[in-house]
Design an enzyme around this catalytic site. Structure first.
Site, PDB file in Angstrom:
ATOM      1  CG  ASP A  31       9.439 -18.424  -8.326  1.00  0.00           C
ATOM      2  OD1 ASP A  31       8.537 -19.130  -8.684  1.00  0.00           O
ATOM      3  OD2 ASP A  31       8.654 -17.168  -8.071  1.00  0.00           O
ATOM      4  CB  ILE A  32       9.650 -13.179 -10.050  1.00  0.00           C
ATOM      5  CG1 ILE A  32      10.149 -11.677 -10.065  1.00  0.00           C
ATOM      6  CG2 ILE A  32       8.347 -13.145  -9.187  1.00  0.00           C
ATOM      7  CD1 ILE A  32       9.677 -11.045 -10.948  1.00  0.00           C
ATOM      8  N   GLY A  94      -3.334 -24.863  -6.773  1.00  0.00           N
ATOM      9  CA  GLY A  94      -2.533 -23.402  -5.678  1.00  0.00           C
ATOM     10  C   GLY A  94      -1.940 -23.156  -7.295  1.00  0.00           C
ATOM     11  CD  GLN A  95      -2.760 -24.240 -13.944  1.00  0.00           C
ATOM     12  OE1 GLN A  95      -2.720 -24.819 -13.380  1.00  0.00           O
ATOM     13  NE2 GLN A  95      -1.368 -24.147 -14.519  1.00  0.00           N
ATOM     14  CG  HIS A 101       4.867 -22.673 -13.690  1.00  0.00           C
ATOM     15  ND1 HIS A 101       3.275 -22.323 -13.921  1.00  0.00           N
ATOM     16  CD2 HIS A 101       5.207 -23.212 -12.136  1.00  0.00           C
ATOM     17  CE1 HIS A 101       2.152 -22.541 -13.502  1.00  0.00           C
ATOM     18  NE2 HIS A 101       3.414 -22.593 -11.523  1.00  0.00           N
ATOM     19  CG  LEU A 102       8.988 -29.741 -12.624  1.00  0.00           C
ATOM     20  CD1 LEU A 102       8.324 -30.138 -11.295  1.00  0.00           C
ATOM     21  CD2 LEU A 102      10.202 -30.592 -13.193  1.00  0.00           C
ATOM     22  CG  HIS A 103       6.794 -24.216  -8.936  1.00  0.00           C
ATOM     23  ND1 HIS A 103       6.961 -23.233  -7.909  1.00  0.00           N
ATOM     24  CD2 HIS A 103       5.831 -24.529  -8.935  1.00  0.00           C
ATOM     25  CE1 HIS A 103       5.966 -22.423  -8.237  1.00  0.00           C
ATOM     26  NE2 HIS A 103       4.893 -23.257  -8.828  1.00  0.00           N
TER      27      HIS A 103
HETATM   28  P1  AMP Z   1       1.683 -21.595  -9.732  1.00  0.00           P
HETATM   29  O1  AMP Z   1       1.473 -21.322  -7.903  1.00  0.00           O
HETATM   30  O2  AMP Z   1       2.644 -22.772  -9.531  1.00  0.00           O
HETATM   31  O3  AMP Z   1       1.198 -21.599 -10.392  1.00  0.00           O
HETATM   32  O4  AMP Z   1       2.757 -20.143  -9.799  1.00  0.00           O
HETATM   33  C1  AMP Z   1       3.487 -19.528  -9.919  1.00  0.00           C
HETATM   34  C2  AMP Z   1       4.779 -19.604 -10.131  1.00  0.00           C
HETATM   35  O5  AMP Z   1       4.836 -18.119 -10.562  1.00  0.00           O
HETATM   36  C3  AMP Z   1       5.149 -18.029  -8.471  1.00  0.00           C
HETATM   37  O6  AMP Z   1       5.792 -19.163  -7.415  1.00  0.00           O
HETATM   38  C4  AMP Z   1       5.552 -16.934  -9.296  1.00  0.00           C
HETATM   39  O7  AMP Z   1       6.330 -16.543  -7.912  1.00  0.00           O
HETATM   40  C5  AMP Z   1       6.260 -16.794 -10.148  1.00  0.00           C
HETATM   41  N1  AMP Z   1       6.159 -16.293 -11.173  1.00  0.00           N
HETATM   42  C6  AMP Z   1       4.711 -15.244 -11.485  1.00  0.00           C
HETATM   43  N2  AMP Z   1       5.341 -14.623 -12.571  1.00  0.00           N
HETATM   44  C7  AMP Z   1       7.081 -14.218 -12.959  1.00  0.00           C
HETATM   45  C8  AMP Z   1       7.508 -14.088 -13.678  1.00  0.00           C
HETATM   46  N3  AMP Z   1       7.565 -13.078 -14.360  1.00  0.00           N
HETATM   47  N4  AMP Z   1       8.890 -14.605 -13.841  1.00  0.00           N
HETATM   48  C9  AMP Z   1       9.052 -15.077 -12.766  1.00  0.00           C
HETATM   49  N5  AMP Z   1       8.482 -16.226 -11.702  1.00  0.00           N
HETATM   50  C10 AMP Z   1       7.114 -15.553 -12.003  1.00  0.00           C
END
Ligand code: AMP
Length: 141
Positions: A31-32, A94-95, A101-103
């Site tokens: 994750d960035i 919170g999406q 995507h799975l964190h």
């Molecule tokens: P969500 O809130 O579950 O939709 O999480 C989206 C996640 O994507 C967040 O934790 C962001 O930091 C991550 N994210 C967004 N853009 C990127 C990217 N270019 N590379 C890696 N992670 C990203």
């Protein structure tokens, strides 16, 4: 809704990512904006904006890859003691990126990560009522 997300660009190789796992169906990368060091995202390569659009078999595969990554995180230099899985389905949940995507979040004592919630203790009758409603929804498919 526009199906484009930054994850589509990452999967296509048009945007950078720090990849940790790659197979024909699933990609995983850092994750960035990690909430803890080593925070990973596991994504299906086909576009599914939310859980309802995700092939359940592929959902199972996301979890399997998540399991492998959790083990790898524990034995890598990340060196975590625990792991949380988290998946946000919908804006209210919170999406932010509308590509499922799975964190996979490595945990160490005192790392500051936590979910805010107010747990309640409803009477059994209320739990049973909701259980019946959810069973009914499952039956209707
Ligand atoms: P969500 O809130 O579950 O939709 O999480 C989206 C996640 O994507 C967040 O934790 C962001 O930091 C991550 N994210 C967004 N853009 C990127 C990217 N270019 N590379 C890696 N992670 C990203």
């Amino acid at each position: 809704m526009n199906p484009y997300t930054i994850f589509a660009d990452i999967i296509a190789g048009r945007a950078p990512a720090s990849v940790v796992y790659d197979d024909p169906d699933v990609l995983a990368f850092l994750d960035i904006r990690p909430v803890t060091p080593g925070h990973l995202l596991v994504v299906p390569k086909v576009v599914a904006r939310n859980l309802a659009e995700l092939d359940p078999a592929l959902g199972g595969k996301l979890f399997q890859v998540g399991q492998r990554l959790a083990a790898a995180l524990r034995s890598s230099e990340v060196g975590c003691d625990g792991v949380n899985f988290f998946l946000a389905d919908g804006v209210t949940a919170g999406q932010e990126v509308f590509h499922v995507h799975l964190h996979v979040i490595p945990r160490t004592p005192g790392d500051g990560f936590g979910l805010r919630a107010r747990a309640t203790s409803p009477p059994r009758a209320d739990l049973d009522y909701l259980a019946g409603s959810i069973r009914g929804a499952l039956t209707r498919g």
